[in-house]
Design an enzyme around this catalytic site. Structure first.
Site, PDB file in Angstrom:
ATOM      1  N   MET A  30       0.674  -1.779  -0.011  1.00 33.58           N
ATOM      2  CA  MET A  30      -0.004   0.283   0.149  1.00 33.58           C
ATOM      3  C   MET A  30       1.188   1.317  -0.401  1.00 33.58           C
ATOM      4  SD  MET A  30      -3.013  -0.504   2.148  1.00 33.58           S
ATOM      5  CE  MET A  30      -2.231  -0.374   3.896  1.00 33.58           C
ATOM      6  N   GLY A  31       2.160   0.932  -0.391  1.00 38.33           N
ATOM      7  CA  GLY A  31       2.874   2.393  -0.579  1.00 38.33           C
ATOM      8  C   GLY A  31       3.071   3.086   1.099  1.00 38.33           C
ATOM      9  N   HIS A  34       8.724   1.194   2.900  1.00 36.67           N
ATOM     10  CA  HIS A  34      10.537   0.848   4.226  1.00 36.67           C
ATOM     11  C   HIS A  34      11.264   0.106   3.927  1.00 36.67           C
ATOM     12  CE1 HIS A  34       7.911  -1.486   5.977  1.00 36.67           C
ATOM     13  NE2 HIS A  34       6.699  -0.631   6.515  1.00 36.67           N
ATOM     14  N   HIS A  37       9.382  -3.010   3.670  1.00 34.28           N
ATOM     15  CA  HIS A  37       9.100  -3.800   2.297  1.00 34.28           C
ATOM     16  C   HIS A  37      10.148  -4.054   1.597  1.00 34.28           C
ATOM     17  CE1 HIS A  37       5.437  -0.949   3.680  1.00 34.28           C
ATOM     18  NE2 HIS A  37       5.168  -1.888   2.842  1.00 34.28           N
ATOM     19  N   GLY A 150       4.556 -10.309   4.049  1.00 35.77           N
ATOM     20  CA  GLY A 150       5.510  -9.880   5.501  1.00 35.77           C
ATOM     21  C   GLY A 150       4.983 -10.491   6.223  1.00 35.77           C
ATOM     22  N   ASP A 153       2.534  -9.223   9.404  1.00 40.44           N
ATOM     23  CA  ASP A 153       0.952  -9.451   9.066  1.00 40.44           C
ATOM     24  C   ASP A 153       0.491 -11.178   9.307  1.00 40.44           C
ATOM     25  OD1 ASP A 153      -0.336  -6.412   8.377  1.00 40.44           O
ATOM     26  OD2 ASP A 153       1.707  -6.891   7.085  1.00 40.44           O
ATOM     27  N   GLN A 156      -3.239 -12.350   7.584  1.00 42.82           N
ATOM     28  CA  GLN A 156      -2.821 -12.099   6.321  1.00 42.82           C
ATOM     29  C   GLN A 156      -2.270 -13.148   5.479  1.00 42.82           C
ATOM     30  OE1 GLN A 156      -3.236  -7.805   4.235  1.00 42.82           O
ATOM     31  NE2 GLN A 156      -0.787  -8.595   3.960  1.00 42.82           N
ATOM     32  N   SER A 189       4.202   1.419   7.717  1.00 48.89           N
ATOM     33  CA  SER A 189       4.284   2.533   7.445  1.00 48.89           C
ATOM     34  C   SER A 189       3.767   3.299   8.633  1.00 48.89           C
ATOM     35  CB  SER A 189       3.022   2.409   6.383  1.00 48.89           C
ATOM     36  OG  SER A 189       4.241   1.304   5.410  1.00 48.89           O
TER      37      SER A 189
END
Ligand code: AMP
Length: 284
Positions: A30-31, A34, A37, A150, A153, A156, A189
């Site tokens: 989602m941008g 860092h 990511h 990652g 999460d 997820q 983020s």
């Protein structure tokens, strides 16, 4: 590196790469990128011919409008970081490029086999439906052979693995370890939204998670849960939303350490108004 905003453009590029037998690796984000990511992207780069990174703040996975409105966005800065790690393609679509009006207004539902009824799923109703909705669309567009997620999460990753199995996507899901600051704080983020004082206090979360591993032999899962919650809530601006000790595959709570060979402690803590998540492997 190229940036595509439209589905058609990226599909054409992917088709051309596939004609020349290039393998495609994919990192959905989602941008507000860092080093966490970037660790996924570096791994993707090293294991595939072509690395595609999507940047899309997915509105359907936010159950809190304020959280969506304040989510940090900086495509220019993200593009520079991605260039520095040799990313090949950025896919940065608009909401309209991805969803029709009905999808944006309605609710998507998926069968999760109970994986969505605990932890993040319980406290963020509809969140994982939105996650599956966007990741399934992105997988259909990008058609990667490997996709990188990652372990920060943690739930997820379990849900995406379940989705891939149910929807029979030919995609290998690669879980990647949590990247942390020197202080132990998991990179996120959302950390950019913390004041320096909040950031200092947020370090307690990973510190307590680390310490709690020493008590596994001495405390029951329930006692350890209570200890972790108490230690973190001692810090005035920290408020634990949940800490659950679960089987790492089913995500169901364990009551005895012998219930599972793979045990993870998952936590969400409010630091002031900012919601932070983290987890630690306790067994296996
Ligand atoms: P997000 O942009 O927050 O949706 O995250 C995109 C991907 O980066 C997800 O698979 C995250 O789990 C992963 N990620 C975020 N923070 C970290 C971190 N500190 N270490 C490793 N992976 C991360």
């Amino acid at each position: 590196m190229v940036i595509f905003n439209s589905v058609k453009e990226i599909q054409e590029a992917v088709a051309a790469y596939k004609t020349s037998s290039k393998t495609i690796g994919f990192v959905p984000t989602m941008g507000a990128l860092h080093e966490g990511h970037l660790s996924l992207i570096k791994r993707c780069k090293s294991e595939n011919d072509i690395c595609i990174v999507s940047i899309f703040v997915n509105p359907t996975q936010f159950n809190n409008k304020q959280d969506l409105a304040t989510y940090p966005r900086d495509l220019g800065k993200d593009a520079k970081l991605l260039e520095s790690v040799d990313c090949d393609i950025i896919f940065a679509p608009t909401e309209q490029e991805i969803y029709n009006d009905n999808e944006l207004a309605g609710t998507f539902s998926f069968s999760f086999n109970g994986l969505d009824e605990v932890m993040e799923g319980k406290f963020r109703p509809g969140h994982f439906n939105g996650v599956v909705q966007i990741v399934s669309k992105l997988f259909s567009i990008v058609t990667p052979s490997k996709a990188y997620f990652g372990e920060k999460d943690f739930q997820q990753v379990a849900i995406i693995k379940h989705m891939v199995k149910e929807l029979k996507y030919p995609v290998e899901i690669i879980p990647c370890p949590i990247l942390r600051e020197g202080s132990g704080l998991a990179l996120s983020s959302r950390n950019t939204l913390l004041t320096s004082e909040e950031k200092k206090k947020a370090i307690t979360i990973s510190k307590v998670l680390n310490e709690c591993r020493n008590f596994v032999a001495r405390m029951s899962p329930e006692e350890l849960t209570q200890w972790v919650v108490n230690e973190i809530n001692k810090v005035d601006i920290l408020q634990v939303e949940y800490f659950e000790i679960v089987d790492g595959n089913s995500l169901q709570k364990i009551t005895n350490w012998s219930d599972s060979e793979y045990v993870v402690g998952c936590i969400t803590v409010y630091c002031g108004k900012i919601r932070l998540i983290d987890n630690i492997r306790l067994k296996g």
